[in-house]
Design a protein around this motif. Sequence first.
Motif, PDB file in Angstrom:
ATOM      1  N   UNK A  36      88.327 -49.455  26.978  1.00  0.00           N
ATOM      2  CA  UNK A  36      88.774 -48.122  26.765  1.00  0.00           C
ATOM      3  C   UNK A  36      89.633 -47.769  25.770  1.00  0.00           C
ATOM      4  N   UNK A  37      90.486 -48.631  25.597  1.00  0.00           N
ATOM      5  CA  UNK A  37      91.409 -48.350  24.204  1.00  0.00           C
ATOM      6  C   UNK A  37      90.756 -48.258  23.013  1.00  0.00           C
ATOM      7  N   UNK A  38      89.649 -48.895  22.679  1.00  0.00           N
ATOM      8  CA  UNK A  38      88.660 -48.846  21.609  1.00  0.00           C
ATOM      9  C   UNK A  38      88.460 -47.405  21.443  1.00  0.00           C
ATOM     10  N   UNK A  91      93.427 -50.814  12.459  1.00  0.00           N
ATOM     11  CA  UNK A  91      94.403 -50.531  11.576  1.00  0.00           C
ATOM     12  C   UNK A  91      95.751 -49.847  12.302  1.00  0.00           C
ATOM     13  N   UNK A  92      96.991 -50.520  11.488  1.00  0.00           N
ATOM     14  CA  UNK A  92      98.063 -49.924  12.235  1.00  0.00           C
ATOM     15  C   UNK A  92      98.072 -48.205  12.310  1.00  0.00           C
ATOM     16  N   UNK A  93      97.697 -47.661  11.266  1.00  0.00           N
ATOM     17  CA  UNK A  93      97.544 -46.034  11.095  1.00  0.00           C
ATOM     18  C   UNK A  93      96.766 -45.530  12.231  1.00  0.00           C
ATOM     19  N   UNK A  94      95.651 -46.281  12.350  1.00  0.00           N
ATOM     20  CA  UNK A  94      94.760 -45.742  13.512  1.00  0.00           C
ATOM     21  C   UNK A  94      95.451 -46.054  15.162  1.00  0.00           C
ATOM     22  N   UNK A  95      96.159 -47.289  15.163  1.00  0.00           N
ATOM     23  CA  UNK A  95      96.929 -47.593  16.304  1.00  0.00           C
ATOM     24  C   UNK A  95      97.844 -46.493  16.652  1.00  0.00           C
ATOM     25  N   UNK A  96      98.695 -45.957  15.438  1.00  0.00           N
ATOM     26  CA  UNK A  96      99.848 -45.121  15.811  1.00  0.00           C
ATOM     27  C   UNK A  96      99.046 -43.810  16.053  1.00  0.00           C
ATOM     28  N   UNK A  97      98.028 -43.331  15.577  1.00  0.00           N
ATOM     29  CA  UNK A  97      97.269 -42.295  15.861  1.00  0.00           C
ATOM     30  C   UNK A  97      96.784 -42.282  17.216  1.00  0.00           C
ATOM     31  N   UNK A  98      96.250 -43.291  17.598  1.00  0.00           N
ATOM     32  CA  UNK A  98      95.483 -43.486  19.088  1.00  0.00           C
ATOM     33  C   UNK A  98      96.814 -43.035  19.948  1.00  0.00           C
ATOM     34  N   UNK A  99      97.754 -43.694  19.752  1.00  0.00           N
ATOM     35  CA  UNK A  99      99.133 -43.205  20.666  1.00  0.00           C
ATOM     36  C   UNK A  99      99.312 -41.756  20.833  1.00  0.00           C
ATOM     37  N   UNK A 100      99.015 -41.133  20.074  1.00  0.00           N
ATOM     38  CA  UNK A 100      99.410 -39.810  19.837  1.00  0.00           C
ATOM     39  C   UNK A 100      98.049 -39.065  20.497  1.00  0.00           C
ATOM     40  N   UNK A 101      96.962 -39.405  20.155  1.00  0.00           N
ATOM     41  CA  UNK A 101      95.554 -38.848  20.637  1.00  0.00           C
ATOM     42  C   UNK A 101      95.672 -38.925  22.102  1.00  0.00           C
ATOM     43  N   UNK A 110      87.987 -36.112  29.164  1.00  0.00           N
ATOM     44  CA  UNK A 110      86.833 -36.348  28.556  1.00  0.00           C
ATOM     45  C   UNK A 110      86.502 -37.558  28.729  1.00  0.00           C
ATOM     46  N   UNK A 111      87.473 -38.574  28.040  1.00  0.00           N
ATOM     47  CA  UNK A 111      87.174 -39.904  28.097  1.00  0.00           C
ATOM     48  C   UNK A 111      87.183 -40.489  29.655  1.00  0.00           C
ATOM     49  N   UNK A 128      92.649 -50.828  30.371  1.00  0.00           N
ATOM     50  CA  UNK A 128      93.277 -49.824  29.917  1.00  0.00           C
ATOM     51  C   UNK A 128      94.599 -49.548  30.300  1.00  0.00           C
ATOM     52  N   UNK A 129      94.890 -48.211  30.683  1.00  0.00           N
ATOM     53  CA  UNK A 129      96.370 -48.275  31.307  1.00  0.00           C
ATOM     54  C   UNK A 129      96.221 -47.287  32.530  1.00  0.00           C
ATOM     55  N   UNK A 130      95.115 -46.540  32.698  1.00  0.00           N
ATOM     56  CA  UNK A 130      95.196 -45.834  34.149  1.00  0.00           C
ATOM     57  C   UNK A 130      93.574 -46.053  34.756  1.00  0.00           C
ATOM     58  N   UNK A 131      92.889 -47.514  34.406  1.00  0.00           N
ATOM     59  CA  UNK A 131      91.689 -47.546  34.956  1.00  0.00           C
ATOM     60  C   UNK A 131      91.895 -47.551  36.562  1.00  0.00           C
ATOM     61  N   UNK A 132      92.777 -48.512  37.271  1.00  0.00           N
ATOM     62  CA  UNK A 132      92.859 -48.325  38.605  1.00  0.00           C
ATOM     63  C   UNK A 132      93.460 -47.248  39.441  1.00  0.00           C
ATOM     64  N   UNK A 133      94.029 -46.224  38.601  1.00  0.00           N
ATOM     65  CA  UNK A 133      94.567 -45.250  39.057  1.00  0.00           C
ATOM     66  C   UNK A 133      94.025 -44.002  38.801  1.00  0.00           C
TER      67      UNK A 133
END
Length: 234
Positions: A36-38, A91-101, A110-111, A128-133
Amino acid sequence: MRPSGLVVAIDGPSGAGKSTVGRALAERLGYTYIDTGAMYRALAWKALRNSVPLDSDSDLAALSQATSLELVDGGRRVRVDGADVTAEIRTPEVSAAASRVSVHGGVRRDMVARQRAMGQGGGVVLDGRDIGTAVFPDAEVKFYLDADPAQRARRRHEELQRAGASVSLQTVEREVRQRDHADSHRAESPLVRAADAIDLDTTTLAPEDVIARMLEIVRARAASGTSAARSDSD
């Protein structure tokens, strides 16, 4: 038990080893792996490419709804609108953006809907971070993986080095701790351990040891579910 098998939920902070063990566990069970992180990374990549503001819930939610996301080859590859972006989203840039998105409610709703549709038949491992909740609160098996932040930072740093990124360990550890705080304090689907999750501290455990433990638990739950189903039909 669901028609195609169990739903296995794996939650935990960044760098705990969720993707590594989740993918391997799915392969050994013959299940589908859903990273899900992807999915959030893929949306972040598209937002950056299209200059969509990362602080706009409405713009990002609209972008998400208009985007085709596919996890193919057992979850190893990611496609956005038909294009393979597997390498680009790490990439680090996308990782940082994903945290904000990922903090935006419209995006998460939606996800979550997409992830539920992917896994509703069972026979899936999602991390992920909220799969079980939030995504599958009724998952038959829930794991919560964690590790010391310094160890998680080292793992993330090694991953980035393998991808060719030039970043210091100190920077990575700072980002890991900032991500922990953001994930735990966001308003929409924060990182929280599900009450019925099985805790696994991976700080000193090799991935193979974690996988073996998880495999044992999932197979026991599956056998228990099959036995119960047979008993109900008698």
